[in-house]
Design a protein around this motif. Structure first.
Motif, PDB file in Angstrom:
ATOM      1  N   ARG A  50       0.758  -1.066  -0.020  1.00 32.21           N
ATOM      2  CA  ARG A  50       0.041  -0.014  -0.009  1.00 32.21           C
ATOM      3  C   ARG A  50       1.067   1.373  -0.056  1.00 32.21           C
ATOM      4  O   ARG A  50       1.321   1.791   0.977  1.00 32.21           O
ATOM      5  N   PRO A  51       1.103   1.763  -1.249  1.00 26.54           N
ATOM      6  CA  PRO A  51       2.113   3.002  -0.982  1.00 26.54           C
ATOM      7  C   PRO A  51       1.191   4.272  -0.687  1.00 26.54           C
ATOM      8  O   PRO A  51       0.107   4.464  -1.188  1.00 26.54           O
ATOM      9  N   VAL A  81       5.632   4.631   3.205  1.00 31.67           N
ATOM     10  CA  VAL A  81       5.736   5.976   2.877  1.00 31.67           C
ATOM     11  C   VAL A  81       7.257   6.732   2.578  1.00 31.67           C
ATOM     12  O   VAL A  81       8.131   6.146   2.626  1.00 31.67           O
ATOM     13  N   PRO A  82       7.252   7.798   2.015  1.00 31.96           N
ATOM     14  CA  PRO A  82       8.508   8.500   1.329  1.00 31.96           C
ATOM     15  C   PRO A  82       9.486   8.811   2.259  1.00 31.96           C
ATOM     16  O   PRO A  82      10.548   8.698   2.432  1.00 31.96           O
ATOM     17  N   ASP A 105       0.360  -9.593   9.953  1.00 35.61           N
ATOM     18  CA  ASP A 105       1.768  -9.321   9.493  1.00 35.61           C
ATOM     19  C   ASP A 105       1.879  -8.059   8.725  1.00 35.61           C
ATOM     20  O   ASP A 105       1.663  -8.211   7.553  1.00 35.61           O
ATOM     21  N   VAL A 106       2.268  -6.835   9.435  1.00 37.27           N
ATOM     22  CA  VAL A 106       2.291  -5.734   8.828  1.00 37.27           C
ATOM     23  C   VAL A 106       3.541  -5.055   9.208  1.00 37.27           C
ATOM     24  O   VAL A 106       4.092  -5.000  10.109  1.00 37.27           O
ATOM     25  N   GLN A 107       4.012  -4.435   8.067  1.00 33.53           N
ATOM     26  CA  GLN A 107       5.303  -3.767   8.254  1.00 33.53           C
ATOM     27  C   GLN A 107       5.331  -2.218   7.541  1.00 33.53           C
ATOM     28  O   GLN A 107       4.559  -2.223   6.621  1.00 33.53           O
ATOM     29  N   LEU A 108       5.591  -1.247   8.214  1.00 35.74           N
ATOM     30  CA  LEU A 108       5.875  -0.104   7.651  1.00 35.74           C
ATOM     31  C   LEU A 108       7.292   0.379   7.134  1.00 35.74           C
ATOM     32  O   LEU A 108       8.124   0.491   7.761  1.00 35.74           O
ATOM     33  N   VAL A 109       7.332   0.608   5.846  1.00 35.32           N
ATOM     34  CA  VAL A 109       8.712   0.696   5.335  1.00 35.32           C
ATOM     35  C   VAL A 109       8.790   2.236   4.656  1.00 35.32           C
ATOM     36  O   VAL A 109       8.025   2.761   4.040  1.00 35.32           O
ATOM     37  N   VAL A 110       9.593   2.960   5.273  1.00 33.51           N
ATOM     38  CA  VAL A 110      10.223   4.306   4.973  1.00 33.51           C
ATOM     39  C   VAL A 110      11.080   3.993   3.826  1.00 33.51           C
ATOM     40  O   VAL A 110      12.181   3.744   4.174  1.00 33.51           O
ATOM     41  N   GLN A 123       8.464   4.064  -4.779  1.00 34.02           N
ATOM     42  CA  GLN A 123       8.378   3.666  -3.613  1.00 34.02           C
ATOM     43  C   GLN A 123       8.163   2.014  -3.758  1.00 34.02           C
ATOM     44  O   GLN A 123       8.684   1.104  -2.847  1.00 34.02           O
ATOM     45  N   LEU A 124       7.440   1.530  -4.814  1.00 34.35           N
ATOM     46  CA  LEU A 124       7.155   0.186  -5.067  1.00 34.35           C
ATOM     47  C   LEU A 124       8.472  -0.563  -5.222  1.00 34.35           C
ATOM     48  O   LEU A 124       8.585  -1.703  -5.112  1.00 34.35           O
ATOM     49  N   ALA A 125       9.565   0.001  -5.869  1.00 32.34           N
ATOM     50  CA  ALA A 125      10.813  -0.560  -6.247  1.00 32.34           C
ATOM     51  C   ALA A 125      11.473  -0.722  -4.915  1.00 32.34           C
ATOM     52  O   ALA A 125      12.249  -1.643  -4.766  1.00 32.34           O
ATOM     53  N   VAL A 126      11.447   0.281  -4.038  1.00 34.24           N
ATOM     54  CA  VAL A 126      12.143   0.058  -2.685  1.00 34.24           C
ATOM     55  C   VAL A 126      11.657  -1.334  -1.923  1.00 34.24           C
ATOM     56  O   VAL A 126      12.246  -2.160  -1.580  1.00 34.24           O
ATOM     57  N   VAL A 127      10.101  -1.391  -1.899  1.00 32.33           N
ATOM     58  CA  VAL A 127       9.541  -2.259  -1.083  1.00 32.33           C
ATOM     59  C   VAL A 127       9.802  -3.617  -1.914  1.00 32.33           C
ATOM     60  O   VAL A 127      10.002  -4.844  -1.315  1.00 32.33           O
TER      61      VAL A 127
END
Length: 173
Positions: A50-51, A81-82, A105-110, A123-127
């Motif tokens: 979810r970007p 999130v950016p 199972d939830v992660q928050l990716v900065v 964002q999608l490429a980083v995740v």
């Protein structure tokens, strides 16, 4: 006078033809998706990304739907999130904590984006680089999409039903 009414009639007939064709095609696709869902015996693992960027009034609810929308297989959820300074960060962190407490199972990716030309793609490429090898089927849903109980089964059912399929999509309506 006759020519304009003939043109309007032709245009109206064409528009009606397109509308009827779209309705019939949509009904057929919907019926096919329902049959595909019914044929699935084991739902594969999902990596639901979810970007997020900025603050939408319904952001918390749409992110919560990542866990609460029906799906009978395992899912890992990634809110991205950016930056930690983005207004979406605090909401995504709060919802992540709620969903983890509920067993998700939830992660928050900065993603720490710079000035990327296409911020969502960045964002999608980083995740994607951070996903484990066994992440399963990648599902991307924008942060403003409220997932319903038939959203994930419809998308995944179409993939499972057709071994030649490489992607499935749905318009956000």
């Amino acid at each position: 006078m006759i020519l304009p009414s003939i043109l309007v009639s032709a245009w109206a007939g064409t528009a009606l033809g397109f509308t009827v064709t779209a309705l019939v095609t949509t009904r057929r696709l919907h019926a096919h998706a329902r049959r595909a869902q019914a044929a699935v015996t084991a739902w594969p693992k999902l990596a639901l990304v979810r970007p997020c960027e900025g603050l939408d009034a319904s952001l918390a609810d749409t992110l919560r739907s990542s866990l609460h929308a029906r799906y009978d297989g395992p899912r890992a959820i990634f809110f991205c999130v950016p930056s930690a300074h983005d207004p979406a960060f605090a909401v995504a962190a709060q919802v992540r904590d709620e969903l983890v407490a509920a067993g998700g199972d939830v992660q928050l990716v900065v993603t720490e984006l710079g000035q990327a030309a296409n911020r969502k793609a960045a964002q999608l490429a980083v995740v994607e680089r951070r996903l484990p090898d066994d992440a399963g089927i990648l599902v991307v849903a924008d942060s403003d999409v409220l997932l319903q109980d038939d959203s994930l089964p419809s998308l995944v059912g179409a993939l499972v039903a057709d071994p030649e399929a490489g992607a499935s999509s749905a318009p956000p309506i």
